[in-house]
Design an enzyme around this catalytic site. Structure first.
Site, short mmCIF file in Angstrom:
data_model
loop_
_atom_site.label_atom_id
_atom_site.label_comp_id
_atom_site.label_asym_id
_atom_site.label_seq_id
_atom_site.Cartn_x
_atom_site.Cartn_y
_atom_site.Cartn_z
N ALA A 128 0.86 -1.19 0.00
CA ALA A 128 0.00 0.00 0.00
C ALA A 128 0.89 1.23 0.00
CB ALA A 128 -0.91 0.00 1.23
N ALA A 133 3.82 7.63 3.84
CA ALA A 133 4.66 6.43 3.86
C ALA A 133 4.06 5.36 2.96
CB ALA A 133 4.78 5.91 5.29
N ASP A 288 -7.76 7.95 14.38
CA ASP A 288 -7.78 7.91 12.92
C ASP A 288 -8.45 6.62 12.46
OD1 ASP A 288 -7.30 8.99 10.43
OD2 ASP A 288 -5.28 8.20 10.26
#
Length: 542
Positions: A128, A133, A288
Site C-alpha cells: 500500500a 509512507a 484515525d
C-alpha cells in the site's frame, strides 16, 4: 523555491475558482484589481460546486494538502456542511516511490549491508502507498530461528522538507486570512494550521507511532473486541517501523464479511464499546479510525474481533474532560439541557459570564427536535456537532482533544451503521456511560482513591512519628521566632507612621510660612519656617 511553490499554489487555487470562497464585500479594491489582472488564471471548472473544486484543488497540490483537506473535513464547526462532506471524500491514494529506494532506506535505518541479513524475503512492490509512507511485505528472521510475516512501513524520502515548506506557506496564507478577512479572528486559521502541523509532524515519527501501537495493544491485551498487531520495537526507527502482518478483512468489504457469516450486529456494537472503552477507561484513543485502518479478523466470525492499524494519531483526555464529557452525554440522554449548559460553564469550555438560561434555551432549540425521531434514526455524532456549533455562538473555545474525539466518533458511528443499519448507538452507549459516571462518584470512587494512594501512605507511615515529634519540638521555637518578627514589623510600622506625620507637618509649616512671609508678619513666617526645620529633622531621625 518558496516563491515558485507559492505561485503554483496560488495558480491552482485560482484555476479552480476558489477565490469565490471569499465574499466580494470582504475583498479590498486592490485585491479585486490584482485578481482581475491575473486574467490568464480563470476558473476552469465553473460548473462544479465549490466543495468539489476545493477537493480537486487539494488533490492536485499533493499529499500535504490532501491530508490538510482530510483534517478540515472534521472541522464542521468552521466549514459549511456541503464543503465538509465533499472534503470527507478525499482519498489518500498516492503513487508509490520505487521499491528499490525503499529497500535502501530500510537498510540505512537498520544499519544493514543487505536486507537479507535480517529478512529472509522482501517484496519490492509495496502493499500500500499513502501520502506520508508506504508499506512492504517481508519475512523477519527471529533469534529463535523461526520466521515471522511482517510489514515494513517506510517514510517517503525527503517528505519532511516538502511538508515543512508547505506548512510555512500555509501559515503565511493563514496569517493573511486572519488579518484581512472580517471573520478571520473567529475562524482562527493560524490555530487550525498549527493543529495540523502538530498532527502531520507526529505522523512523520514512526517511533512515536510504534509507541502508540504498543500502548493500545497493552490496553486491549486478551480482549475479544480489538487486536493491535505486535510491533518489533528493536527494529523501529524514526523513518522505519516493523510490525506483525495481519490477514483480516477490510471493514468496508461488507460482502466478504457477510460471506463468512459474520455477526454484524455484535461487530457494530463492539465498535461502539471499543471507542468508549478507549476514551473513558484508558484516556487514550485511536483518533484515525477510518475504514482504511480497520480490519476484521477472519477467525471466529460468530465472535468477531476488530484489528486496528496505523496508530500515528491518538487522542487523550484528562480526568476533568472525561468526567464533564460523560456527564454531558448522560444529560443529553435524559434531555437535561440545564445540566448540559451548566457543565459547559463549569468545565471552562464557555466563558463564565455566559447566561445559563440563554445557553440552555439554545441547546434545547437545536436538540429537542432530534428526540422526536426514533432513537435508531438519531446520529449521535451529529448531535455532538450540533452541540459544538451551538456553543460556538456563545464564544466556546474549540478544544483540540474534543475535535479529535468528534472526528473519531463520526467515524465509529458511520462504520457501525454501515455494518448494521439498525444500530442504536444511544442504546449501546448509555449503559456504558452511566456505569462509568457512577464509578467516578460515591463510595466506589473513594475506595479506588484509597487503594491508589495506599502505596504512598505505606511509604510515609513509618516516618509519621518522627515527623510529628519534629513538628512538636520545632513548633514553640517557630512560634517565638514569628512573634519576634511580628514585633519588629510593628516597630517598623510605628516608625514609618511617625515619619509620615513629621513630614506632613514639615510640609504644612513650609507652605504656611511661605504664605505668611508674603502677606503676614515676619515673626510668624520665621516661626513657621523654624517649625519646618524642626519637623523635617524629626522625620529624618525617626
Amino acid at each position: 523555491m518558496r516563491f515558485s511553490r507559492f505561485y503554483h499554489i496560488q495558480k491552482t487555487l485560482l484555476q479552480y475558482g476558489l477565490d469565490e470562497l471569499i465574499p466580494a464585500s470582504w475583498q479590498p479594491w486592490y485585491a479585486r484589481g490584482m485578481r482581475k489582472s491575473a486574467f490568464w488564471l480563470h476558473n476552469r471548472y465553473p460548473d462544479y460546486p465549490v466543495g468539489k473544486r476545493l477537493r480537486l484543488a487539494l488533490q492536485s497540490l499533493g499529499p500535504v494538502w490532501i491530508k490538510f483537506g482530510q483534517m478540515l473535513s472534521t472541522r464542521r464547526d468552521l466549514l459549511p456542511a456541503e464543503i465538509a462532506d465533499e472534503l470527507a471524500r478525499l482519498q489518500d491514494k498516492v503513487d508509490p516511490f520505487p521499491g528499490e529506494q525503499a529497500q535502501q532506506l530500510i537498510e540505512q535505518a537498520l544499519e544493514l549491508t543487505d536486507i537479507s541479513e535480517l529478512f529472509s524475503s522482501f517484496s519490492v512492490t509495496p502493499l500500500a502507498s499513502a501520502s506520508i509512507a508506504q508499506v512492504h511485505a517481508a519475512v523477519l528472521r527471529q533469534t529463535d530461528g523461526s520466521d515471522a510475516d511482517v510489514v515494513i512501513k517506510v517514510i517517503r524520502p525527503d517528505i519532511r522538507k516538502q511538508i515543512i515548506a508547505d506548512l510555512d506557506l500555509m501559515d503565511g496564507l493563514a496569517a493573511i486570512a486572519a488579518r484581512y478577512l472580517p471573520d478571520g479572528k473567529r475562524l482562527r486559521p493560524r490555530e487550525v494550521v498549527s493543529e495540523y502541523r502538530k498532527t502531520i509532524l507526529d505522523e512523520l515519527d514512526l517511533q512515536r507511532e510504534a509507541a502508540n501501537a504498543i500502548q493500545l495493544r497493552r490496553n486491549f491485551e486478551g480482549s475479544d473486541s480489538l487486536y493491535i498487531p505486535y510491533v518489533y520495537s528493536d527494529f523501529s526507527r524514526p523513518n522505519v517501523m516493523v510490525m506483525e502482518r495481519i490477514y483480516g478483512i477490510p471493514v468496508s468489504d461488507i460482502a466478504a464479511l457477510n460471506a463468512q457469516h459474520t455477526d454484524m450486529e455484535l461487530l457494530a456494537k463492539r465498535g461502539v464499546e471499543v471507542f468508549f472503552t478507549q476514551v473513558f477507561r484508558d484516556s487514550f484513543f485511536h483518533a484515525d479510525m477510518h475504514p482504511g485502518n480497520i480490519f476484521v479478523s477472519r477467525e471466529h466470525p460468530e465472535n468477531p474481533k476488530y484489528i486496528g492499524i496505523d496508530c500515528g494519531i491518538v487522542g487523550t483526555l484528562n480526568s476533568e474532560d472525561k468526567r464533564y464529557l460523560a456527564e454531558n452525554f448522560v444529560a443529553f440522554f435524559n434531555r437535561d439541557y440545564r445540566k448540559v449548559a451548566q457543565l459547559h460553564l463549569d468545565s471552562g469550555w464557555v466563558p463564565v459570564d455566559t447566561n445559563v438560561e440563554e445557553f440552555e434555551s439554545a441547546i434545547r432549540t437545536v436538540c429537542e427536535p432530534i428526540f422526536q425521531k426514533p432513537l435508531a434514526d438519531i446520529s449521535f455524532g451529529h448531535v455532538l456537532l450540533n452541540l459544538f456549533s451551538t456553543a460556538r455562538r456563545f464564544n466556546m473555545q474549540v478544544q483540540p482533544q474534543l475535535v479529535l474525539l468528534q472526528k473519531t466518533l463520526l467515524y465509529v458511528e458511520g462504520l457501525g451503521r454501515q455494518l448494521y443499519p439498525q444500530l442504536d448507538l444511544w442504546k449501546t452507549a448509555k449503559p456504558f456511560l452511566e456505569s462509568w459516571v457512577k464509578q467516578q462518584v460515591g463510595l466506589p470512587a473513594l475506595w479506588r482513591q484509597v487503594k491508589d494512594n495506599a502505596p504512598f501512605w505505606a511509604e510515609k507511615l513509618p516516618q509519621m512519628p518522627t515527623l510529628l515529634h519534629r513538628y512538636l519540638e520545632q513548633g514553640p521555637k517557630q512560634q517565638a521566632l514569628m512573634l519576634q518578627q511580628l514585633q519588629l514589623l510593628q516597630l517598623q510600622q510605628h516608625k514609618a507612621n511617625r515619619q509620615i506625620i513629621a513630614a506632613a507637618l514639615a510640609a504644612g509649616s513650609l507652605i504656611s510660612g511661605t504664605i505668611a512671609f508674603t502677606v503676614g508678619p515676619l515673626w510668624l513666617a520665621g516661626a513657621l519656617l523654624g517649625g519646618t526645620i524642626f519637623f523635617g529633622v524629626k522625620a529624618l531621625l525617626s
